[in-house]
Design a protein around this motif. Structure first.
Motif, PDB file in Angstrom:
ATOM      1  N   LEU A   1      12.714  -2.757   2.745  1.00 48.20           N
ATOM      2  CA  LEU A   1      12.571  -4.074   3.359  1.00 48.20           C
ATOM      3  C   LEU A   1      11.824  -3.979   4.690  1.00 48.20           C
ATOM      4  CD1 LEU A   1      16.135  -5.450   2.577  1.00 48.20           C
ATOM      5  CD2 LEU A   1      13.997  -6.507   1.822  1.00 48.20           C
ATOM      6  N   LEU A   2      12.109  -2.944   5.467  1.00 49.88           N
ATOM      7  CA  LEU A   2      11.406  -2.740   6.732  1.00 49.88           C
ATOM      8  C   LEU A   2       9.912  -2.541   6.499  1.00 49.88           C
ATOM      9  CD1 LEU A   2      13.939  -0.399   8.556  1.00 49.88           C
ATOM     10  CD2 LEU A   2      13.078  -2.571   9.467  1.00 49.88           C
ATOM     11  N   TYR A   3       9.575  -1.768   5.480  1.00 49.76           N
ATOM     12  CA  TYR A   3       8.165  -1.537   5.153  1.00 49.76           C
ATOM     13  C   TYR A   3       7.473  -2.860   4.796  1.00 49.76           C
ATOM     14  CZ  TYR A   3       4.069  -0.375   2.371  1.00 49.76           C
ATOM     15  OH  TYR A   3       2.795  -0.335   1.864  1.00 49.76           O
ATOM     16  N   ASN A   4       8.149  -3.687   4.004  1.00 50.86           N
ATOM     17  CA  ASN A   4       7.553  -4.969   3.615  1.00 50.86           C
ATOM     18  C   ASN A   4       7.441  -5.916   4.800  1.00 50.86           C
ATOM     19  OD1 ASN A   4       7.050  -5.409   0.511  1.00 50.86           O
ATOM     20  ND2 ASN A   4       8.812  -4.046   0.677  1.00 50.86           N
ATOM     21  N   ALA A   5       8.423  -5.914   5.697  1.00 47.01           N
ATOM     22  CA  ALA A   5       8.351  -6.739   6.907  1.00 47.01           C
ATOM     23  C   ALA A   5       7.180  -6.290   7.775  1.00 47.01           C
ATOM     24  CB  ALA A   5       9.659  -6.650   7.686  1.00 47.01           C
ATOM     25  N   HIS A   6       6.982  -4.999   7.858  1.00 48.33           N
ATOM     26  CA  HIS A   6       5.859  -4.413   8.599  1.00 48.33           C
ATOM     27  C   HIS A   6       4.521  -4.897   8.037  1.00 48.33           C
ATOM     28  CE1 HIS A   6       2.932  -1.112   9.358  1.00 48.33           C
ATOM     29  NE2 HIS A   6       2.915  -0.931   8.049  1.00 48.33           N
ATOM     30  N   LYS A   7       4.356  -4.837   6.726  1.00 46.06           N
ATOM     31  CA  LYS A   7       3.107  -5.258   6.097  1.00 46.06           C
ATOM     32  C   LYS A   7       2.885  -6.764   6.251  1.00 46.06           C
ATOM     33  CE  LYS A   7       0.710  -3.078   3.818  1.00 46.06           C
ATOM     34  NZ  LYS A   7      -0.528  -2.316   4.157  1.00 46.06           N
ATOM     35  N   LEU A   8       3.930  -7.545   6.024  1.00 52.70           N
ATOM     36  CA  LEU A   8       3.807  -9.000   6.120  1.00 52.70           C
ATOM     37  C   LEU A   8       3.432  -9.439   7.534  1.00 52.70           C
ATOM     38  CD1 LEU A   8       6.896 -10.014   3.954  1.00 52.70           C
ATOM     39  CD2 LEU A   8       4.518 -10.650   3.471  1.00 52.70           C
ATOM     40  N   THR A   9       4.045  -8.818   8.532  1.00 52.77           N
ATOM     41  CA  THR A   9       3.784  -9.186   9.922  1.00 52.77           C
ATOM     42  C   THR A   9       2.339  -8.906  10.303  1.00 52.77           C
ATOM     43  OG1 THR A   9       6.087  -8.773  10.531  1.00 52.77           O
ATOM     44  CG2 THR A   9       4.477  -8.822  12.321  1.00 52.77           C
ATOM     45  N   LEU A  10       1.830  -7.751   9.911  1.00 50.04           N
ATOM     46  CA  LEU A  10       0.442  -7.402  10.225  1.00 50.04           C
ATOM     47  C   LEU A  10      -0.537  -8.339   9.529  1.00 50.04           C
ATOM     48  CD1 LEU A  10       0.501  -3.488  10.107  1.00 50.04           C
ATOM     49  CD2 LEU A  10       0.623  -4.988  12.102  1.00 50.04           C
ATOM     50  N   GLN A  11      -0.145  -8.922   8.411  1.00 52.97           N
ATOM     51  CA  GLN A  11      -1.001  -9.859   7.677  1.00 52.97           C
ATOM     52  C   GLN A  11      -0.899 -11.287   8.221  1.00 52.97           C
ATOM     53  OE1 GLN A  11       0.532  -9.255   3.725  1.00 52.97           O
ATOM     54  NE2 GLN A  11      -0.944  -7.656   3.254  1.00 52.97           N
ATOM     55  N   GLY A  12      -0.073 -11.481   9.254  1.00 55.77           N
ATOM     56  CA  GLY A  12       0.083 -12.815   9.820  1.00 55.77           C
ATOM     57  C   GLY A  12       1.177 -13.624   9.163  1.00 55.77           C
ATOM     58  N   ASN A  13       1.927 -13.008   8.263  1.00 54.48           N
ATOM     59  CA  ASN A  13       3.034 -13.700   7.600  1.00 54.48           C
ATOM     60  C   ASN A  13       4.355 -13.388   8.311  1.00 54.48           C
ATOM     61  OD1 ASN A  13       1.427 -14.803   5.433  1.00 54.48           O
ATOM     62  ND2 ASN A  13       1.306 -12.748   4.591  1.00 54.48           N
ATOM     63  N   GLN A  14       4.343 -13.606   9.627  1.00 56.55           N
ATOM     64  CA  GLN A  14       5.498 -13.239  10.438  1.00 56.55           C
ATOM     65  C   GLN A  14       6.739 -14.059  10.107  1.00 56.55           C
ATOM     66  OE1 GLN A  14       2.878 -14.856  11.589  1.00 56.55           O
ATOM     67  NE2 GLN A  14       3.585 -16.648  12.734  1.00 56.55           N
ATOM     68  N   GLY A  15       6.556 -15.310   9.719  1.00 56.86           N
ATOM     69  CA  GLY A  15       7.697 -16.149   9.369  1.00 56.86           C
ATOM     70  C   GLY A  15       8.404 -15.636   8.129  1.00 56.86           C
ATOM     71  N   ILE A  16       7.624 -15.181   7.153  1.00 54.18           N
ATOM     72  CA  ILE A  16       8.201 -14.630   5.930  1.00 54.18           C
ATOM     73  C   ILE A  16       8.872 -13.296   6.235  1.00 54.18           C
ATOM     74  CG2 ILE A  16       7.690 -13.884   3.571  1.00 54.18           C
ATOM     75  CD1 ILE A  16       5.193 -15.719   3.727  1.00 54.18           C
ATOM     76  N   ALA A  17       8.248 -12.493   7.092  1.00 55.63           N
ATOM     77  CA  ALA A  17       8.822 -11.201   7.465  1.00 55.63           C
ATOM     78  C   ALA A  17      10.187 -11.375   8.130  1.00 55.63           C
ATOM     79  CB  ALA A  17       7.873 -10.459   8.405  1.00 55.63           C
ATOM     80  N   LYS A  18      10.305 -12.389   8.998  1.00 59.66           N
ATOM     81  CA  LYS A  18      11.576 -12.606   9.704  1.00 59.66           C
ATOM     82  C   LYS A  18      12.701 -13.018   8.765  1.00 59.66           C
ATOM     83  CE  LYS A  18       9.823 -15.291  12.934  1.00 59.66           C
ATOM     84  NZ  LYS A  18       9.722 -16.152  14.129  1.00 59.66           N
ATOM     85  N   SER A  19      12.333 -13.587   7.611  1.00 59.72           N
ATOM     86  CA  SER A  19      13.377 -13.956   6.650  1.00 59.72           C
ATOM     87  C   SER A  19      14.028 -12.724   6.036  1.00 59.72           C
ATOM     88  CB  SER A  19      12.789 -14.846   5.543  1.00 59.72           C
ATOM     89  OG  SER A  19      11.929 -14.104   4.694  1.00 59.72           O
ATOM     90  N   LEU A  20      13.394 -11.553   6.192  1.00 61.62           N
ATOM     91  CA  LEU A  20      13.949 -10.306   5.658  1.00 61.62           C
ATOM     92  C   LEU A  20      14.898  -9.621   6.642  1.00 61.62           C
ATOM     93  CD1 LEU A  20      10.711  -8.710   4.110  1.00 61.62           C
ATOM     94  CD2 LEU A  20      12.391 -10.174   2.983  1.00 61.62           C
TER      95      LEU A  20
END
Length: 212
Positions: A84-103
Motif C-alpha cells: 500500500l505504501l508503494y502504491n501511495a508513493h506512485k499515486l502521489t508522484l502522479q498527482g493523485n494525492q487525494g487517492i493516495a491519502k485514502s490508502l
C-alpha cells in the motif's frame, strides 16, 4: 498540519475531463515531482528496499520452519502495508494525492493489527481474524487503551478516516502542479512517516523469526 481540503470548486472553463487528459496530467506530475521530491524519493526507496531485504530473510525462515497463526498475521500485515505504501508513493508522484491519502488509514490499520497481535500473542484471536478477515479497531484497540492518553492517537485516526470515506475533503476533483505542490509534498512526507512506522512493524517479523 496535513492539509485535508481537497474540496476544490469545480469549474468548466479551464478543466477538461477525459482519460487522455488524466494520463497527460499524470505524466506531467511524475516528471516534475520525481525531480522536486528527489531526496524524499531516495529516502523512501532506501527504506523500502532495506525492509524488503529483512523481509526476504524472514520469509526464508518461514519457508523452512512451521509458523503460528500470529506469525501469519504479522507477515500478512507487513507485506500489505508495504504494498500500500508503494502504491501511495506512485499515486502521489502522479498527482493523485487525494487517492493516495485514502490508502493511509488502511496502511495504519495494518500496522496496528501487526502490533496488536504480536503483543497479545493470542492464537485464538489470530485464528478468528484469519477465518473471518474482520478486525474492529475501535473495540479491539481504542477501548482497551488506558495509558498514555489516547487523544492524539484518536485524533490522528479520525484524520485518516476523513480521507478513507466519501467526505467533502476526501479524494480530489483535479490536480494542478502549481496549486497542489505543497499538498503533494506534505502528502509524500506523510508516506515517509508511515514508512518509518512500518520499520517498527518489521521488528515484529524479526522477533518472530528469531523464536524459531
Amino acid at each position: 498540519m496535513f492539509n485535508l481540503d481537497n474540496s476544490q470548486a469545480i469549474t468548466t472553463n479551464d478543466k477538461n475531463y477525459s482519460i487522455k487528459q488524466f494520463e497527460k496530467a499524470e505524466l506531467e506530475h511524475l516528471k516534475y515531482f520525481t525531480n522536486f521530491l528527489s531526496e524524499e524519493i531516495s529516502l523512501f526507496e532506501k527504506n523500502i528496499n532495506f525492509q524488503s531485504f529483512i523481509l526476504n530473510g524472514c520469509l526464508t525462515i518461514f519457508n523452512i520452519y512451521p509458523y503460528s497463526d500470529v506469525d501469519s498475521i504479522v507477515l500478512q500485515a507487513h507485506i500489505k502495508s508495504v504494498y500500500l505504501l508503494y502504491n501511495a508513493h506512485k499515486l502521489t508522484l502522479q498527482g493523485n494525492q487525494g487517492i493516495a491519502k485514502s490508502l493511509f488509514r488502511q496502511i495504519f490499520e495494518y500496522q496496528l493489527i501487526c502490533k496488536y497481535f504480536h503483543s497479545q500473542n493470542s492464537e485464538a484471536e489470530a485464528k478468528k481474524w484469519l477465518e473471518n478477515r474482520d478486525f474492529n479497531v475501535n473495540s479491539m484497540i481504542w477501548k482497551k487503551l488506558e495509558k498514555p492518553s489516547k487523544k492524539n492517537l484518536s485524533d490522528f485516526w479520525r484524520l485518516l478516516c476523513t480521507q478513507a470515506h466519501a467526505t467533502t475533503t476526501a479524494c480530489q476533483v483535479y490536480s494542478d502542479i502549481d496549486s497542489n505542490q505543497v499538498e503533494i509534498q506534505t502528502g509524500y512526507h506523510m508516506i515517509l512517516m508511515l514508512t518509518c512506522l512500518e520499520s517498527h512493524s518489521l521488528g515484529f517479523l524479526s522477533l518472530v523469526s528469531h523464536k524459531k
